[in-house]
Design a protein around this motif. Structure first.
Motif, short mmCIF file in Angstrom:
data_model
loop_
_atom_site.label_atom_id
_atom_site.label_comp_id
_atom_site.label_asym_id
_atom_site.label_seq_id
_atom_site.Cartn_x
_atom_site.Cartn_y
_atom_site.Cartn_z
N ASN A 15 39.90 41.08 46.67
CA ASN A 15 40.56 41.31 45.40
C ASN A 15 40.90 40.03 44.70
O ASN A 15 41.89 39.93 44.01
N VAL A 70 40.67 36.41 42.48
CA VAL A 70 40.43 36.03 41.09
C VAL A 70 39.51 34.81 41.18
O VAL A 70 39.94 33.67 41.21
N GLN A 80 42.90 44.42 41.15
CA GLN A 80 43.32 43.47 40.11
C GLN A 80 44.69 43.85 39.57
O GLN A 80 45.50 42.99 39.21
N LEU A 108 46.31 37.71 34.52
CA LEU A 108 45.52 38.94 34.41
C LEU A 108 46.07 39.88 33.35
O LEU A 108 45.33 40.71 32.81
N GLY A 142 35.15 42.61 35.32
CA GLY A 142 34.91 42.46 36.75
C GLY A 142 33.43 42.58 37.03
O GLY A 142 32.66 43.05 36.18
N TYR A 171 43.01 47.77 33.80
CA TYR A 171 42.73 46.50 34.49
C TYR A 171 41.24 46.27 34.70
O TYR A 171 40.84 45.52 35.57
#
Lengths: 259, 792
Positions: free
Chosen positions: B195, B197, B516, B543, B551, B638
């Motif tokens: 998960n 970034v 996210q 975020l 994504g 998200y």
């Protein structure tokens, strides 16, 4: 008219068979039997199946029409256009199959694809006449300068070769002299001087083709006796020596094509 | 690995549990080959006190911004590493097995705690009883509270419901997330629950324009304009963090430089504490320190940032080009030592550069540094375009020709319009596209697009051929999409494959979005948010505030699927030579006893040979997975848009290990095709054909593709002009990217051992025809030696 001929390889992305990026098409069948040939599978004009030394079974040769070959060759046109390349017919001796060459080169020229033919110069002049108009470049082999030695090493006479060369020069065709160098056979000053002389007389660029031993597997697989079993490939150093020799013998620097 | 493979292939005699165990071992062995971080992590022996403090602080503050501020202060203070005597720049960092990062070790995010490292340490006898007790207490706390654990649990609680829908047999998915413990066999869609970034590229240009004081002023300015009082803690934390950066990071190094009599460095550090940089050295130092503390793993567009400073310095005779080269070389060394595998990307070039002349000056220094160092990091990339400086391009080819692998080349002419279409942004924003990590795209400063999963297309086909079951373990993994006997047409088969792909894409997309969300709620990533639009304006963390939150997923094996479908279409539905059932039987036996069928499958057209029959199928499969991912746009909070990518890393080996035999002729456990490329060695028609095939794959369907190509050493040296033509045509025809490696003696050795993987190696001699794999061993060795000599 759709003449077929037997093709044993079509090699795309060829860098060494003429200017630019090319596709080299190898025709099966030859009038010479050079004892050092690195494509002995080209001697006979019919398909042959052999077992290679590593066990793989391979069939050399497939009948194809000019259109079929052209359909493959045209795929790389963007690369020919960008690099000044095109197609080269080799083999074997493609000038034997002059009908095929004529039809194929015609297709190429219709589509603005540069055409080159690698030839030993021996087939009758009328063969060459059949496709002259569609040929942009001749890669003309010059192998042995002494007539008797020539008969020994290639099994045919030298004279017709020299006469065809003269004719090609007289009609102003673009020619590159392709000179295989075989240590112990023609790497002597006599032959090298003859190369220099031809180059000077006819103003021909010269490309040295150094001997490499990678053909011996093919000779073995075909059941033929290879005289050069133990001769190692020429190194960069060896080639440099030959070039140096040619320069000493008077060749014009700008006529040397390095490969 | 070989004996393991041998054991595993004697499958029929093993029980299901044994099979699963063997497969897991095999996969773990392969995966463990390449760790992400390269500096050794700080030992737990050294870090118990720090971990206790971090844990205490974590519990003390509830507001995510404030909590992050306090923990960052602790972590950074304790983890900054000293200046080495030959460093020209300050800034080194220890990572630990716990900490706070946007991405750690490929799979962790935010507040992370990597249990396997602790486990390893605890095996030692030198650990005291009381230490053991303390570590256990901490472990239990972080198992509950580490960001990756929260994200994993939250995501999986939702996804498990999908299991009921299809009555799948996912009984073994663990309750908590631990990288090495997740039973990945067959659960490929679970294993890469990263998960993270990944790949955020900060707007460093803004940092260099404003300097630290300027940034503080910007923050305060936005703060005063923002009426929403809930943002106050966020803005305040930013100000405090920047002040900490100024006093306790830059200040700390200023002091150390002075103590070590590094006067130039200490005065530079003194200057950039508050003011924007005015020289190249100052600019490079400020950028490096900010990147260091933000813990991002990729660097960015150095030529754009530093070009103008270099030009000014040269004009005003402050430095020479040699001085500048020394600075770049030194930074390259530091980036290598501090960098992480698969990352540390530096991107040069680009059609949109405002000052290409000065940028090119700097780019040449970077390429030179890369060429000299010849290391795996930084991963230098060059964005080319019509009219790019010939000098820069030639220098790139020089470096590549020396066996560098870098720079990797990206084609702006194709990529900018493609990104504009795919990301639904205007061309100006699309021109901010940059490759992260393994080649996936993201947009600098305005976009987060983290590739947080792997998507195994060959498994989807495998399930489609077995009514949803995994062929190796017999577990029901996907939906019931029908028995192969009932697939009367090719479309029937493709529909089944499509259903499987959509089912797993749903899992992946939902997992991504939920993950996210958890990260967004817990980690504002303060340092990054300052240099990302539109965080300051909105008063929100990374975020929550970034303009575009997208994504992506990394597909694997799309070429295997394409070639498989080509073979099935040809042999089953057109020539009707075999039934699909027969083919599946052959796959299930790993082709044993099915020699003729296997040969037939292998001789069907393959992608990479400029054969439209295979290439059209590849385009179709490629577009299909792209559209299946895009289906999820605007459907999940998200997640604005979702993309597929085809990238290059070693995963194709690991994932091949858990994939059964496939209809393209590939056997059980064999590696999948790498990224976007023809299955190793199956492109037998030479480079021009391969390039033409690659160029047919539309760039606008996926967010990044990597094209590996091998060229011989000679091609860059003796035949530079022709090689240049080859690549130029490839890019003109639509090629998006080129990652060029030079054929090494190792490749030739491999060709001798595994000829089936090197059908494409052609021996280059004028007027001569032969494939390397057709030659006898003696001749192969001879050529090998010759290549060795040429390379030296």
């Amino acid at each position: 008219m759709h003449v077929k001929t037997v093709i044993f390889d079509i090699q795309r992305n060829s860098f060494l068979d003429g200017p630019g990026i090319r596709t080299t098409v190898f025709l099966k069948g030859c009038c010479f039997r050079c004892k050092w040939c690195h494509n002995p599978e080209s001697f006979e004009p019919f398909p042959q199946t052999v077992t290679l030394p590593n066990g793989i079974k391979k069939t050399y040769g497939k009948e194809m029409t000019p259109q079929e070959v052209f359909d493959i060759v045209k795929q790389d046109k963007p690369f020919y256009d960008e690099s000044g390349g095109g197609v080269t017919l080799s083999g074997g001796e493609p000038a034997i199959f002059f009908d095929f060459v004529r039809e194929f080169f015609y297709l190429c020229s219709l589509n603005s694809i540069h055409t080159a033919i690698e030839t030993n110069g021996f087939p009758p002049w009328k063969n060459y006449e059949a496709f002259l108009d569609y040929t942009d470049l001749f890669l003309f082999d010059y192998k042995v300068s002494d007539p008797e030695a020539h008969k020994y090493w290639t099994l045919v006479d030298l004279n017709p070769v020299l006469e065809n060369l003269k004719r090609l020069v007289e009609i102003n065709k673009k020619i590159i002299l392709r000179c295989p160098v075989i240590p112990g056979v023609n790497d002597n000053d006599n032959h090298l001087s003859s190369i220099v002389e031809l180059s000077k007389t006819y103003r021909l660029p010269v490309q040295i083709m150094p001997f490499h031993s990678t053909a011996r597997d093919k000779w073995k697989a075909l059941g033929l006796v290879y005289q050069f079993e133990n001769l190692p490939s020429m190194t960069e150093e060896d080639v440099k020596k030959i070039i140096k020799r040619l320069k000493t013998l008077g060749i014009n620097d700008s006529y040397l094509i390095y490969c | 690995m070989n004996t393991l493979l041998e054991r595993v292939t004697n499958y029929k005699d093993l029980s299901r549990e044994e099979k699963i165990k063997e497969l897991k071992e095999l996969e773990d062995r392969v995966v463990s080959m390449n760790p992400h971080h390269t500096k050794p992590l700080r030992s737990p022996a050294y870090e118990l006190e720090l971990c206790k403090k971090i844990t205490e602080t974590f519990q003390k503050y509830s507001h995510p911004a404030q909590r992050e501020l306090e923990i960052q202060k602790l972590l950074i203070t304790n983890r900054l590493d000293s200046i080495r005597s030959d460093d020209l720049f300050a800034g080194r960092f220890f990572d630990g097995f716990f900490g706070f990062m946007p991405e750690m070790s490929g799979s962790y995010v935010g507040y992370y705690f990597m249990e396997p490292y602790l486990d390893n340490y605890l095996k030692s006898d030198s650990v005291t009883e009381s230490e053991r007790k303390e570590w256990e207490r901490l472990r239990i706390f972080w198992r509950e509270n580490a960001t990756h654990n929260i994200a994993y649990r939250t995501a999986w609680n939702e996804i498990r419901q999908l299991k009921e829908k299809i009555n799948a047999e996912w009984n073994n998915i663990p309750e908590h997330y631990m990288l090495e413990d997740v039973s990945s066999v067959s659960f490929w869609f679970v294993k890469d629950t990263t998960n993270r970034v990944a790949g955020p590229y900060m707007n460093i240009k803004l940092l260099l324009e404003k300097g630290i004081k300027g940034l503080i002023d910007s923050v305060k300015n936005e703060w005063s304009k923002n009426p929403d009082t809930s943002t106050h803690i966020y803005y305040n934390s930013l100000v405090e963090l920047l002040e900490f950066f100024s006093n306790d990071v830059i200040g700390r190094y200023e002091k150390e430089a002075k103590e070590k009599n590094m006067d130039t460095l200490s005065s530079i550090l003194s200057k950039i504490k508050k003011d924007p940089p005015s020289t190249l050295y100052e600019a490079m130092q400020l950028a490096w320190l900010y990147i260091l503390v933000s813990r991002v793993l990729n660097i960015g567009r150095m030529d754009v940032w530093f070009g103008p400073f270099l030009a000014k310095d040269l004009k005003e005779n402050r430095i020479t080009l040699d001085d500048a080269q020394r600075l770049v070389d030194n930074l390259w060394k530091i980036m290598y030592e501090e960098g992480h595998n698969f990352n540390t990307r530096v991107i040069l070039g680009g059609k949109d550069r405002e000052d290409p002349h000065s940028a090119d000056m700097f780019a040449l220094l970077c390429i030179e540094a890369t060429r000299k160092a010849k290391r795996t990091r930084p991963q230098t990339t060059l964005r080319i375009y019509e009219g790019i400086s010939k000098e820069v391009l030639e220098k790139a080819y020089d470096a590549i020709g020396e066996g560098c692998t870098f720079p990797m080349i990206l084609n702006d002419e194709v990529n900018i319009p493609a990104v504009s279409k795919l990301f639904a942004v205007n061309e100006k924003e699309a021109a901010k596209y940059l490759p992260l990590g393994c080649g996936e795209f993201t947009l600098e400063g305005i976009n987060i697009c983290s590739p947080n999963s792997a998507f195994l297309l060959p498994k989807c086909l495998e399930y489609a051929l077995h009514n949803g079951k995994d062929a190796l373990t017999g577990l029901q993994m996907g939906p019931f999409t029908g028995n192969v006997e009932d697939f009367k047409s090719f479309e029937d088969l493709f529909n089944a494959y499509d259903k499987q792909a959509r089912f797993f894409m749903e899992i992946i997309a939902k997992k991504h979005a939920i993950g996210q969300k958890v990260v967004a709620e817990n980690c504002p990533f303060l340092f990054l948010s300052i240099l990302f639009d539109d965080c300051l304006k909105k008063g929100k963390g990374l975020l929550n505030g970034v303009r575009y939150l997208d994504g992506s997923t990394e597909t694997n094996g799309f070429v295997n699927v394409a070639d498989s479908l080509t073979a099935i279409k040809d042999l089953v539905y057109e020539k009707k030579k075999y039934s699909l059932k027969e083919i599946v039987k052959a796959l299930d036996s790993n082709f044993e006893g099915y020699d003729a069928l296997h040969k037939d499958l292998l001789s069907c057209p393959k992608f990479g040979n400029d054969d439209d029959r295979a290439d059209n199928m590849a385009v179709m499969v490629h577009n299909h997975v792209g559209s299946v991912a895009l289906e999820w746009k605007d459907k999940l909070p998200y997640l604005r848009r979702f993309y597929a990518t085809h990238v290059n890393n070693h995963a194709h080996i690991a994932f091949g290990a858990i994939t059964a035999a496939s209809p393209d002729g590939r056997k059980n456990h064999e590696p999948l095709a790498n990224g976007n490329n023809p299955t190793t060695g199956r492109d037998v028609n030479g480079t021009t054909a391969m390039l033409k095939s690659l160029a047919k794959i539309p760039a606008s369907s996926v967010a990044g593709m990597v094209q590996n190509m091998k060229f011989s050493f000679q091609m860059f040296y003796k035949y530079r002009e022709k090689t240049r033509s080859l690549l130029s045509v490839y890019f003109k025809l639509g090629g998006t990217q080129a990652m060029i490696t030079v054929v090494s003696p190792q490749d030739l050795k491999d060709a001798m051992e595994h000829p089936e993987r090197h059908q494409n190696l052609i021996v280059r001699v004028g007027g001569y025809s032969a494939r390397f794999v057709e030659l006898s061993r003696e001749l192969q060795i001879e050529i090998l030696n010759r290549t060795l000599n040429e390379c030296m």
